[in-house]
Motif scaffolding. Structure first.
Motif, PDB file in Angstrom:
ATOM      1  N   ILE A  57       0.389  -1.289   0.113  1.00  0.00           N
ATOM      2  CA  ILE A  57       0.130   0.199   0.594  1.00  0.00           C
ATOM      3  C   ILE A  57       1.325   1.461   0.006  1.00  0.00           C
ATOM      4  CG2 ILE A  57      -1.628   1.809   1.408  1.00  0.00           C
ATOM      5  CD1 ILE A  57      -2.771  -1.521   2.388  1.00  0.00           C
ATOM      6  N   GLU A  58       2.344   1.298   0.475  1.00  0.00           N
ATOM      7  CA  GLU A  58       2.991   2.330   0.999  1.00  0.00           C
ATOM      8  C   GLU A  58       3.275   2.775  -0.978  1.00  0.00           C
ATOM      9  OE1 GLU A  58       4.380   3.630   4.652  1.00  0.00           O
ATOM     10  OE2 GLU A  58       4.402   2.141   5.053  1.00  0.00           O
ATOM     11  N   TYR A 104       2.270  -1.476  10.769  1.00  0.00           N
ATOM     12  CA  TYR A 104       0.846  -0.875  10.128  1.00  0.00           C
ATOM     13  C   TYR A 104       1.388   0.160   9.156  1.00  0.00           C
ATOM     14  CZ  TYR A 104      -0.736  -5.386  11.420  1.00  0.00           C
ATOM     15  OH  TYR A 104      -1.158  -6.895  11.164  1.00  0.00           O
ATOM     16  N   GLY A 105       1.829   1.352   9.562  1.00  0.00           N
ATOM     17  CA  GLY A 105       2.182   2.589   9.093  1.00  0.00           C
ATOM     18  C   GLY A 105       0.996   3.232   9.300  1.00  0.00           C
ATOM     19  N   PRO A 106       0.796   3.780   7.555  1.00  0.00           N
ATOM     20  CA  PRO A 106      -0.988   4.800   7.804  1.00  0.00           C
ATOM     21  C   PRO A 106      -1.722   3.767   7.659  1.00  0.00           C
ATOM     22  CG  PRO A 106       0.320   4.528   5.234  1.00  0.00           C
ATOM     23  CD  PRO A 106       1.620   3.952   6.316  1.00  0.00           C
ATOM     24  N   THR A 107      -1.871   2.269   7.470  1.00  0.00           N
ATOM     25  CA  THR A 107      -3.074   1.660   7.271  1.00  0.00           C
ATOM     26  C   THR A 107      -3.845   0.967   8.599  1.00  0.00           C
ATOM     27  OG1 THR A 107      -1.602  -0.130   7.463  1.00  0.00           O
ATOM     28  CG2 THR A 107      -1.300   0.883   4.608  1.00  0.00           C
ATOM     29  N   LYS A 119      -7.271   0.619   7.989  1.00  0.00           N
ATOM     30  CA  LYS A 119      -7.911   0.930   6.613  1.00  0.00           C
ATOM     31  C   LYS A 119      -8.304   0.082   5.299  1.00  0.00           C
ATOM     32  CE  LYS A 119      -5.792   5.459   7.907  1.00  0.00           C
ATOM     33  NZ  LYS A 119      -4.961   6.755   7.848  1.00  0.00           N
ATOM     34  N   GLN A 120      -9.193   0.678   4.628  1.00  0.00           N
ATOM     35  CA  GLN A 120      -9.683  -0.686   3.195  1.00  0.00           C
ATOM     36  C   GLN A 120      -8.861   0.404   1.954  1.00  0.00           C
ATOM     37  OE1 GLN A 120     -12.890  -3.428   3.409  1.00  0.00           O
ATOM     38  NE2 GLN A 120     -13.501  -1.482   2.934  1.00  0.00           N
ATOM     39  N   PHE A 121      -8.217  -0.933   1.343  1.00  0.00           N
ATOM     40  CA  PHE A 121      -7.506  -0.375   0.657  1.00  0.00           C
ATOM     41  C   PHE A 121      -7.656  -1.701  -0.511  1.00  0.00           C
ATOM     42  CE2 PHE A 121      -4.955   2.013   2.894  1.00  0.00           C
ATOM     43  CZ  PHE A 121      -4.976   2.916   2.812  1.00  0.00           C
TER      44      PHE A 121
END
Length: 533
Positions: free
Chosen positions: A267-268, A323-326, A501-503
């Motif tokens: 994601i990142e 998980y960072g920003p997720t 969060k969902q991506f």
């Protein structure tokens, strides 16, 4: 969901007759015109779990996402969320002020995909079947407020409830209330294998290799009548061993979209360094992760031990490093984006504190260090789970109050062992069955909860949960939900960790991606189309 949980690996020799019976194709190939969607969800069957796709047994986000495409429900959650709308029904409503009688009228000329008429009797049969089988893995508990079901003629069905339940229309929108045919689903036995038949937007054809479902071809059902607008002629859902392989397939163009579960690193990278022809889309999500304590296990039977863990855990450090920003820290089983959420754990324990944890253990005369084994699944929620549990053990051990080790196990072994009560402490994720605070409380605290947890809170079961369900205005249920969240923070049978969060990542020629997953992580394949996004 599960929300949710399921599917176990094949035992040699078991699946051959099952797969022959459902006519599965082992090629794995889809039509060239199909949209191809990748997932890391794994679908298997075994002697212990022979019926992964039976609505009376299934209780896992990935499995429910197959059922939602094929099995129709009376109501459904609309694409943008909100209150349920009719699907197989043309109208549904409570017929009394107490909220204990719910009436639905079916659409005219509703048929199963094989042309057989769908009647009120089929609705009654399907839901009574789930309640009669009452699988220990299934979601029958969602329908526990039903007293009797009355089929009036061919088109009208009335549900008489034991107690008021404002969430009942939401529950009828879940696959456990899916309408099935008595020709294909026995009244008192599960349907084995991978085939699913219903009256939903698609028919399905499973692709099986070495006893594992590697993909499903969904073909638009020309007989479907319902609220959904289908924007494609077919979709293939393809299962991958891991997110890396799924990502490579997207970049090469072998698939058009990848859903759950993308790794945080993926994601990142996609966010910071977009690939040509690939786009990353964030969609609202309500996934949570949490620890469960077996309150009868010797290691954590003493409440002070569980409270000390709650006082020590640094959620910010874990989410930031793993998980960072997720992901964001969570201090209640109810997500922060759901009405009636309360930061109950933060209110009780505050910032992480070794001194507070030590005092709790000392006052309860608990000898330290307390030895704990933390169990997690290696292949169900993504590769980052191992990093999360390593970080959690590190925090506990550095305090000197605990001697913790983490043990990872494949889902096929993890889930049965968890249900049997073999783990004192373990981690799970929850994707809600429907976006209401009830679904973050009742499946864990109510009788017949899906965890088979020994923890019992009589006030929750007998007074607070029933009180919350009497309120049709869900915001008006804030008081009982506040008490429920505070009770969990006090007794710590569960320890909320973070909210995700969902991506979704997709080729830029795919349309409808922003609607392909709703807040409950329900896959809505009918929203996808071909063209320029």
């Amino acid at each position: 969901m599960n929300r949710k949980t399921l599917a176990l690996p094949a035992i040699a020799g078991l699946l051959a007759p099952l797969l022959a019976a459902c006519g599965s194709d082992t090629s794995g190939a889809a039509s060239g015109s199909d949209i191809v969607v990748g997932t890391t969800d794994r679908f298997t069957a075994s002697e212990e779990s022979p019926a992964p796709f039976d609505p009376a047994y299934a209780y896992d986000s990935g499995v429910w996402n197959v059922l939602r495409q094929t099995v129709q429900t009376l109501t459904r959650i609309p694409r943008g969320g909100g209150r349920p709308v009719p699907d197989a029904a043309r109208e549904c409503r409570f017929t009394d002020s107490a909220g204990q009688s719910y009436r639905c009228v079916l659409r005219e000329d509703l048929v199963f995909s094989d042309g057989r008429p769908v009647t009120a009797g089929d609705v009654k049969y399907s839901i009574e079947r789930v309640l009669a089988i009452d699988s220990d893995n299934g979601a029958a508990g969602l329908l526990s407020t039903i007293d009797t079901i009355e089929a009036k003629g061919y088109h009208e069905v009335v549900f008489h409830l034991k107690t008021p339940d404002a969430t009942f229309p939401y529950k009828l929108a879940t696959p456990v209330a899916g309408i099935v045919s008595s020709d294909k689903y026995g009244a008192d036995e599960l349907r084995t294998g991978f085939q699913v038949d219903g009256s939903g937007p698609y028919t399905m054809r499973p692709h099986v290799r070495d006893g594992r479902l590697v993909g499903v071809t969904f073909t638009r059902n020309p007989r479907y009548k319902g609220d959904v607008k289908v924007r494609n002629e077919g979709v293939e859902l393809r299962s991958f061993d891991d997110a890396e392989a799924m990502g490579e397939a997207l970049e090469s163009g072998d698939i058009h979209m990848m859903t759950r579960t993308l790794d945080p690193d993926q994601i990142e990278k996609l966010d910071g360094d977009p690939r040509e022809g690939v786009k990353l889309t964030e969609v609202p999500g309500l996934e949570i992760r949490y620890l469960v304590f077996d309150t009868e296990a010797p290691a954590v039977r003493e409440k002070a031990v569980r409270q000390a863990v709650a006082a020590l855990v640094d959620r910010h450090a874990i989410t930031r490093s793993v998980y960072g920003p997720t992901a964001t820290p969570l201090y209640s089983m109810v997500p922060s984006t759901i009405a009636t959420h309360s930061n109950s754990f933060f209110n009780k324990y505050g910032e992480p504190s070794r001194d507070r944890a030590a005092a709790l253990l000392r006052e309860a005369n608990v000898d330290t260090p307390v030895k704990l084994t933390l169990h997690y699944t290696t292949d169900h929620y993504g590769a980052a789970t191992a990093q999360e549990f390593a970080a959690l053990c590190d925090q506990l051990n550095k305090s000197g109050l605990f001697e913790a080790t983490a043990v990872g196990t494949e889902w096929s072994t993890f889930r049965p062992a968890q249900k049997r009560g073999e783990y004192a402490v373990y981690g799970l994720g929850w994707f809600p069955d429907f976006p209401d605070p009830d679904n973050f409380i009742a499946p864990f605290l109510d009788a017949g909860n899906f965890l088979n947890t020994p923890y019992v809170n009589k006030e929750a079961r007998e007074r607070l949960i029933p009180a919350s369900r009497r309120e049709t205005d869900r915001a008006a249920a804030a008081a009982p939900f506040q008490r429920l969240q505070d009770a969990i923070a006090e007794d710590v049978p569960f320890l909320p960790m973070w909210q995700g969060k969902q991506f979704v990542a997709s080729r830029d020629t795919l349309t409808g991606v922003e609607w392909a997953l709703n807040t409950s992580s329900d896959l809505q394949l009918w929203e996808l189309g071909r063209g320029t996004a």
